[in-house]
Design a protein around this motif. Structure first.
Motif, PDB file in Angstrom:
ATOM      1  N   LEU A  48       0.845  -1.194   0.000  1.00  0.00           N
ATOM      2  CA  LEU A  48       0.000   0.000   0.000  1.00  0.00           C
ATOM      3  C   LEU A  48       0.882   1.246   0.000  1.00  0.00           C
ATOM      4  CD1 LEU A  48      -2.576  -1.208   2.684  1.00  0.00           C
ATOM      5  CD2 LEU A  48      -2.899  -1.152   0.198  1.00  0.00           C
ATOM      6  N   CYS A  49       0.475   2.251  -0.751  1.00  0.00           N
ATOM      7  CA  CYS A  49       1.250   3.500  -0.863  1.00  0.00           C
ATOM      8  C   CYS A  49       2.631   3.166  -1.419  1.00  0.00           C
ATOM      9  CB  CYS A  49       1.323   4.206   0.470  1.00  0.00           C
ATOM     10  SG  CYS A  49      -0.294   4.552   1.166  1.00  0.00           S
ATOM     11  N   ALA A  50       2.624   2.618  -2.622  1.00  0.00           N
ATOM     12  CA  ALA A  50       3.798   1.924  -3.143  1.00  0.00           C
ATOM     13  C   ALA A  50       4.749   2.764  -3.991  1.00  0.00           C
ATOM     14  CB  ALA A  50       3.324   0.730  -3.978  1.00  0.00           C
ATOM     15  N   ALA A  51       4.280   3.890  -4.557  1.00  0.00           N
ATOM     16  CA  ALA A  51       5.118   4.639  -5.509  1.00  0.00           C
ATOM     17  C   ALA A  51       6.302   5.304  -4.799  1.00  0.00           C
ATOM     18  CB  ALA A  51       4.266   5.694  -6.217  1.00  0.00           C
ATOM     19  N   PRO A  52       7.433   5.430  -5.427  1.00  0.00           N
ATOM     20  CA  PRO A  52       7.758   5.036  -6.806  1.00  0.00           C
ATOM     21  C   PRO A  52       7.982   3.539  -7.002  1.00  0.00           C
ATOM     22  CG  PRO A  52       9.694   5.955  -5.756  1.00  0.00           C
ATOM     23  CD  PRO A  52       8.574   6.112  -4.763  1.00  0.00           C
ATOM     24  N   GLY A  53       8.008   2.745  -5.931  1.00  0.00           N
ATOM     25  CA  GLY A  53       7.984   1.298  -6.151  1.00  0.00           C
ATOM     26  C   GLY A  53       9.155   0.500  -5.611  1.00  0.00           C
ATOM     27  N   SER A  54       9.974   1.081  -4.705  1.00  0.00           N
ATOM     28  CA  SER A  54      11.130   0.287  -4.260  1.00  0.00           C
ATOM     29  C   SER A  54      10.698  -0.884  -3.373  1.00  0.00           C
ATOM     30  CB  SER A  54      12.186   1.158  -3.569  1.00  0.00           C
ATOM     31  OG  SER A  54      11.821   1.491  -2.264  1.00  0.00           O
ATOM     32  N   TRP A  55       9.635  -0.716  -2.578  1.00  0.00           N
ATOM     33  CA  TRP A  55       9.169  -1.857  -1.759  1.00  0.00           C
ATOM     34  C   TRP A  55       8.568  -2.926  -2.682  1.00  0.00           C
ATOM     35  CZ3 TRP A  55       6.832  -0.817   3.757  1.00  0.00           C
ATOM     36  CH2 TRP A  55       7.784  -0.135   4.524  1.00  0.00           C
ATOM     37  N   SER A  56       7.894  -2.490  -3.749  1.00  0.00           N
ATOM     38  CA  SER A  56       7.358  -3.474  -4.711  1.00  0.00           C
ATOM     39  C   SER A  56       8.501  -4.229  -5.377  1.00  0.00           C
ATOM     40  CB  SER A  56       6.520  -2.774  -5.786  1.00  0.00           C
ATOM     41  OG  SER A  56       5.307  -2.334  -5.266  1.00  0.00           O
ATOM     42  N   VAL A 104      -0.551  -0.455  -4.608  1.00  0.00           N
ATOM     43  CA  VAL A 104      -1.531   0.636  -4.731  1.00  0.00           C
ATOM     44  C   VAL A 104      -0.860   1.964  -4.413  1.00  0.00           C
ATOM     45  CG1 VAL A 104      -3.798   1.456  -3.953  1.00  0.00           C
ATOM     46  CG2 VAL A 104      -3.201  -0.953  -3.674  1.00  0.00           C
ATOM     47  N   ASP A 105      -1.189   2.985  -5.183  1.00  0.00           N
ATOM     48  CA  ASP A 105      -0.754   4.345  -4.818  1.00  0.00           C
ATOM     49  C   ASP A 105      -1.669   5.364  -5.501  1.00  0.00           C
ATOM     50  OD1 ASP A 105       2.093   5.433  -3.479  1.00  0.00           O
ATOM     51  OD2 ASP A 105       1.018   6.918  -4.676  1.00  0.00           O
ATOM     52  N   LEU A 106      -1.708   6.551  -4.889  1.00  0.00           N
ATOM     53  CA  LEU A 106      -2.428   7.672  -5.498  1.00  0.00           C
ATOM     54  C   LEU A 106      -1.778   8.047  -6.825  1.00  0.00           C
ATOM     55  CD1 LEU A 106      -2.725  10.260  -2.566  1.00  0.00           C
ATOM     56  CD2 LEU A 106      -4.626   9.207  -3.784  1.00  0.00           C
ATOM     57  N   GLN A 107      -0.451   7.936  -6.847  1.00  0.00           N
ATOM     58  CA  GLN A 107       0.331   8.348  -8.021  1.00  0.00           C
ATOM     59  C   GLN A 107       0.493   7.185  -8.980  1.00  0.00           C
ATOM     60  OE1 GLN A 107       1.192  11.470  -8.139  1.00  0.00           O
ATOM     61  NE2 GLN A 107       0.695  11.909  -5.996  1.00  0.00           N
ATOM     62  N   GLY A 120      -5.000   4.547  -6.916  1.00  0.00           N
ATOM     63  CA  GLY A 120      -6.162   4.983  -6.152  1.00  0.00           C
ATOM     64  C   GLY A 120      -5.791   5.387  -4.745  1.00  0.00           C
ATOM     65  N   ASP A 121      -6.792   5.913  -4.053  1.00  0.00           N
ATOM     66  CA  ASP A 121      -6.622   6.404  -2.684  1.00  0.00           C
ATOM     67  C   ASP A 121      -6.999   5.269  -1.729  1.00  0.00           C
ATOM     68  OD1 ASP A 121      -6.943   7.592  -0.213  1.00  0.00           O
ATOM     69  OD2 ASP A 121      -8.017   9.345  -0.997  1.00  0.00           O
ATOM     70  N   ILE A 122      -6.075   4.868  -0.864  1.00  0.00           N
ATOM     71  CA  ILE A 122      -6.378   3.703  -0.004  1.00  0.00           C
ATOM     72  C   ILE A 122      -7.454   4.011   1.032  1.00  0.00           C
ATOM     73  CG2 ILE A 122      -4.107   2.607  -0.274  1.00  0.00           C
ATOM     74  CD1 ILE A 122      -3.641   3.379   2.738  1.00  0.00           C
ATOM     75  N   THR A 123      -7.773   5.303   1.236  1.00  0.00           N
ATOM     76  CA  THR A 123      -8.841   5.626   2.193  1.00  0.00           C
ATOM     77  C   THR A 123     -10.215   5.549   1.528  1.00  0.00           C
ATOM     78  OG1 THR A 123      -8.759   8.007   1.782  1.00  0.00           O
ATOM     79  CG2 THR A 123      -7.321   7.171   3.507  1.00  0.00           C
ATOM     80  N   SER A 145       2.745  -1.168   4.283  1.00  0.00           N
ATOM     81  CA  SER A 145       2.271   0.171   3.952  1.00  0.00           C
ATOM     82  C   SER A 145       3.312   1.201   4.376  1.00  0.00           C
ATOM     83  CB  SER A 145       0.948   0.452   4.657  1.00  0.00           C
ATOM     84  OG  SER A 145       0.587   1.805   4.431  1.00  0.00           O
ATOM     85  N   ASP A 146       3.846   1.895   3.390  1.00  0.00           N
ATOM     86  CA  ASP A 146       4.862   2.923   3.663  1.00  0.00           C
ATOM     87  C   ASP A 146       4.240   4.297   3.447  1.00  0.00           C
ATOM     88  OD1 ASP A 146       7.387   3.967   4.189  1.00  0.00           O
ATOM     89  OD2 ASP A 146       8.104   3.720   2.128  1.00  0.00           O
ATOM     90  N   GLY A 147       2.924   4.352   3.616  1.00  0.00           N
ATOM     91  CA  GLY A 147       2.170   5.572   3.280  1.00  0.00           C
ATOM     92  C   GLY A 147       2.588   6.755   4.118  1.00  0.00           C
TER      93      GLY A 147
END
Ligand code: SAM
Length: 315
Positions: A48-56, A104-107, A120-123, A145-147
């Protein structure tokens, strides 16, 4: 020569580029793993809150690496693309199934091999529903989640918005995480964090606050590592959604928090090699140090429109 931000001078920033990670945050997840072995047996994960994607990227490399080893296939960097070379040969057992990673990310985020992306917005209920849809029938072993909201500098406000993000992440967790699973989330250790720990303890018997070596000492960020998911008897995931959507009032919340008293004690673990690189020291990036290109330039940065307007003004 212009001033460089602290971020750009620290060793983890440079190492991330050298090792092909899109952000220095990758080291935080890797160092949490050094202490908690979070990827063991994990086949399905949500970022969750993944961009730019290093955790992915970390999830993709670690989950596919483990899967490919089990397969007896090439291990490479572990980034075997989902579906590639996996024609069905009849029903497969859980062990043989390919990893599922949903980010997932807003960006918008540049693709990461083997990772399904949702913007999308996780909220929002729509995004949560979309994530849950990917796990119908089979739940996730790990949710991370690194949001972080855009920090205002007003600590109370920042801490409140951050806790709303964690509550949103926890809502998704209650729908998609299997019993016994792990949830890891960034927290700001402000004055109200104790309530959050108490709420997390309602769902996880093991909650530890960890501060990876790569996270700056000056930053109030830390990560809660919540293990062995086990919701209270009779708990319905819908409850948390109703808190987020305001159907459950602050009065209800007060009695909820009262119920969690006395305060829980949450252990603190500094993880990663404590003799290793110091994120607060400026060690590289001196005048002679050649800068490295970004691993993945932003695909839709918030300043894009400003650059276009400046360019138009010049033409
Ligand atoms: N873990 C990421 C990595 O390793 O590349 C870095 C995450 S970054 C610190 C925080 C992210 O949280 C930002 O990309 C931001 O867009 C995202 N974010 C903040 N609020 C969000 C929300 N409500 N829904 C989805 N993403 C959100």
């Amino acid at each position: 020569m212009g001033r460089k931000s602290k971020d750009k001078r620290d060793i983890y920033y440079r190492k991330a580029k050298e090792e092909g990670w899109r952000a220095r945050s990758a080291f935080k997840l890797l160092q949490i793993d050094e202490d908690f072995d979070i990827f063991k047996g994990v086949k399905r994960a949500v970022d969750l809150c993944a961009a730019p994607g290093s955790w992915s990227q970390v999830l993709s490399r670690r989950l596919f690496l483990a899967h490919n080893k089990r397969d007896g296939g090439g291990v490479g960097d572990g980034c075997k693309v989902r579906g590639a070379g996996s024609e069905a040969k009849g029903p497969v057992g859980d062990e043989e199934k390919e990893p599922v990673i949903v980010a997932v990310d807003l960006q918008p985020m540049a693709p990461v091999e083997g990772v399904v992306q949702i913007q999308g917005d996780i909220t929002s209920t729509e995004t949560a529903t979309e994530v849950i849809r990917h796990f119908e029938g089979e739940k996730a072993d790990l949710v991370v989640s690194d949001g972080a909201p855009d920090v205002t500098g007003l600590h109370d406000l920042d801490e409140f918005v951050q806790s709303q993000l964690i509550l949103a992440a926890l809502t998704i967790v209650t729908h998609v995480l299997k019993e016994g699973g792990t949830f890891i989330a960034k927290v700001f250790r402000g004055k109200n964090v104790q309530l959050l720990y108490s709420q997390l303890k309602m769902f996880f018997p093991l909650v530890t606050v960890s501060k990876p070596r790569s996270s700056r000492n000056a930053s109030i960020e830390a990560f809660v590592v919540c293990q062995k998911y086990s919701p209270p008897a009779g708990f319905e995931p819908e409850m948390l959604r109703r808190v987020l959507e305001g159907e459950i009032t602050s009065k209800d919340l007060d009695s909820w928090s009262d119920a969690t008293k006395p305060k829980v004690i949450v252990p603190f673990v500094a993880c990663g090699d404590l003799q290793g690189w110091d994120p607060d020291a400026v060690v590289l990036g001196g005048q002679s140090e050649a800068s490295l290109a970004p691993v993945q330039p932003p695909i839709a940065p918030p300043y894009k429109r400003a650059l276009e307007l400046i360019k138009r003004g010049r033409d």
